[in-house]
Design an enzyme around this catalytic site. Structure first.
Site, PDB file in Angstrom:
ATOM      1  N   LEU A  51     -35.198 -25.759 -38.984  1.00  0.00           N
ATOM      2  CA  LEU A  51     -35.394 -26.104 -37.581  1.00  0.00           C
ATOM      3  C   LEU A  51     -34.652 -25.042 -36.784  1.00  0.00           C
ATOM      4  CD1 LEU A  51     -34.662 -29.958 -37.572  1.00  0.00           C
ATOM      5  CD2 LEU A  51     -36.898 -28.852 -37.520  1.00  0.00           C
ATOM      6  N   ASP A  52     -35.247 -24.564 -35.684  1.00  0.00           N
ATOM      7  CA  ASP A  52     -34.525 -23.564 -34.901  1.00  0.00           C
ATOM      8  C   ASP A  52     -33.277 -24.200 -34.288  1.00  0.00           C
ATOM      9  OD1 ASP A  52     -35.156 -24.578 -32.170  1.00  0.00           O
ATOM     10  OD2 ASP A  52     -37.204 -24.045 -32.728  1.00  0.00           O
ATOM     11  N   ALA A  53     -32.367 -23.364 -33.818  1.00  0.00           N
ATOM     12  CA  ALA A  53     -31.051 -23.844 -33.386  1.00  0.00           C
ATOM     13  C   ALA A  53     -31.149 -24.882 -32.276  1.00  0.00           C
ATOM     14  CB  ALA A  53     -30.188 -22.664 -32.932  1.00  0.00           C
ATOM     15  N   GLU A  54     -32.141 -24.750 -31.388  1.00  0.00           N
ATOM     16  CA  GLU A  54     -32.250 -25.674 -30.266  1.00  0.00           C
ATOM     17  C   GLU A  54     -32.891 -26.998 -30.638  1.00  0.00           C
ATOM     18  OE1 GLU A  54     -33.678 -22.693 -30.332  1.00  0.00           O
ATOM     19  OE2 GLU A  54     -32.457 -21.409 -29.030  1.00  0.00           O
ATOM     20  N   THR A  55     -33.614 -27.040 -31.754  1.00  0.00           N
ATOM     21  CA  THR A  55     -34.322 -28.250 -32.157  1.00  0.00           C
ATOM     22  C   THR A  55     -33.400 -29.197 -32.910  1.00  0.00           C
ATOM     23  OG1 THR A  55     -36.429 -27.062 -32.287  1.00  0.00           O
ATOM     24  CG2 THR A  55     -36.289 -29.131 -33.483  1.00  0.00           C
TER      25      THR A  55
END
Length: 237
Positions: free
Chosen positions: A103-107
């Site tokens: 998952l990307d850092a913001e998700t």
């Protein structure tokens, strides 16, 4: 348990390297040299297993953790920039845990950690098409029928069209999207392509496993039935 797997779980070496160690005659079981990597070994510690004369302590079977990843945490085992990692959220002990997918850092939301490489491959390889469900809050208010149809039928991205997706809009500006592929930042790119950039994004389901009431930053170990259900979901044609 096969000897090469026993040695790998105990942290002696990878399975392939453990096989070479066994064939080289460096392993004894109850005082006898064994050269067959497929030799069965009890995993309850009752066998006296030595490598180069040193005792090997068995480690329990592989584990799978469900984690609710917070924003700002990266989905890697380590990070060269010193950012917090999802692996750091779980007390792994001597185990080497790896994230299943990313998952990307913001998700935020559901991600699995495991030391079972075969299971990780089942859940992430494109050929198995294991569904993953996300809830996205998007800009622009209510998403119109044309945009919803595009998301459902496939959106043209710079790396090619996406597969059909299941898309619902429980309330204006909130989308529940289920994918059967896993391209980099795919949900964000799809929503941007139809004119509704993502504000927040959370993964709530992977195969049969739901995030449930797990709060951000919390984790839990999956029970054997849940792990078996994940394997079945990946193997289903």
């Amino acid at each position: 348990m096969r000897l090469q797997k026993y040695l790998a779980h105990a942290g002696v070496a990878s399975r392939r390297a453990a096989e070479e160690i066994v064939r080289a005659g460096r392993v004894t079981i109850d005082g006898r040299t064994v050269t067959d990597p497929a030799r069965d070994v009890p995993d309850d510690g009752t066998a006296d297993v030595l490598v180069d004369g040193r005792p090997v302590t068995p480690v329990a079977e592989t584990v799978v953790f469900a984690v609710n990843k917070p924003a700002g945490v990266v989905s890697t085992a380590s990070d060269t920039h010193g950012r917090p990692t999802v692996v750091g959220l779980v007390p792994a002990g001597k185990r080497r845990l790896y994230p299943v997918g990313r998952l990307d850092a913001e998700t935020t939301g559901l991600i699995l950690l495991t030391d079972d490489g075969a299971l990780a491959d089942l859940l992430t390889h494109p050929r198995y098409e294991v569904p993953k469900t996300y809830v996205a809050s998007v800009r622009g208010g209510r998403v119109g029928d044309v945009a919803l149809r595009a998301l459902r039928e496939g959106v043209e991205l710079d790396d090619g069209p996406t597969l059909p997706a299941e898309v619902e809009q429980p309330e204006p500006g909130e989308l529940r999207i289920t994918l059967r592929e896993g391209r980099k930042r795919q949900v964000r790119r799809m929503c941007r392509a139809v004119g509704h950039p993502v504000v927040t994004l959370r993964r709530v389901r992977l195969g049969p496993l739901e995030l449930g009431r797990l709060r951000e930053g919390q984790w839990r170990a999956l029970d054997p039935r849940e792990v078996a259900a994940l394997r079945d979901a990946a193997r289903r044609p």
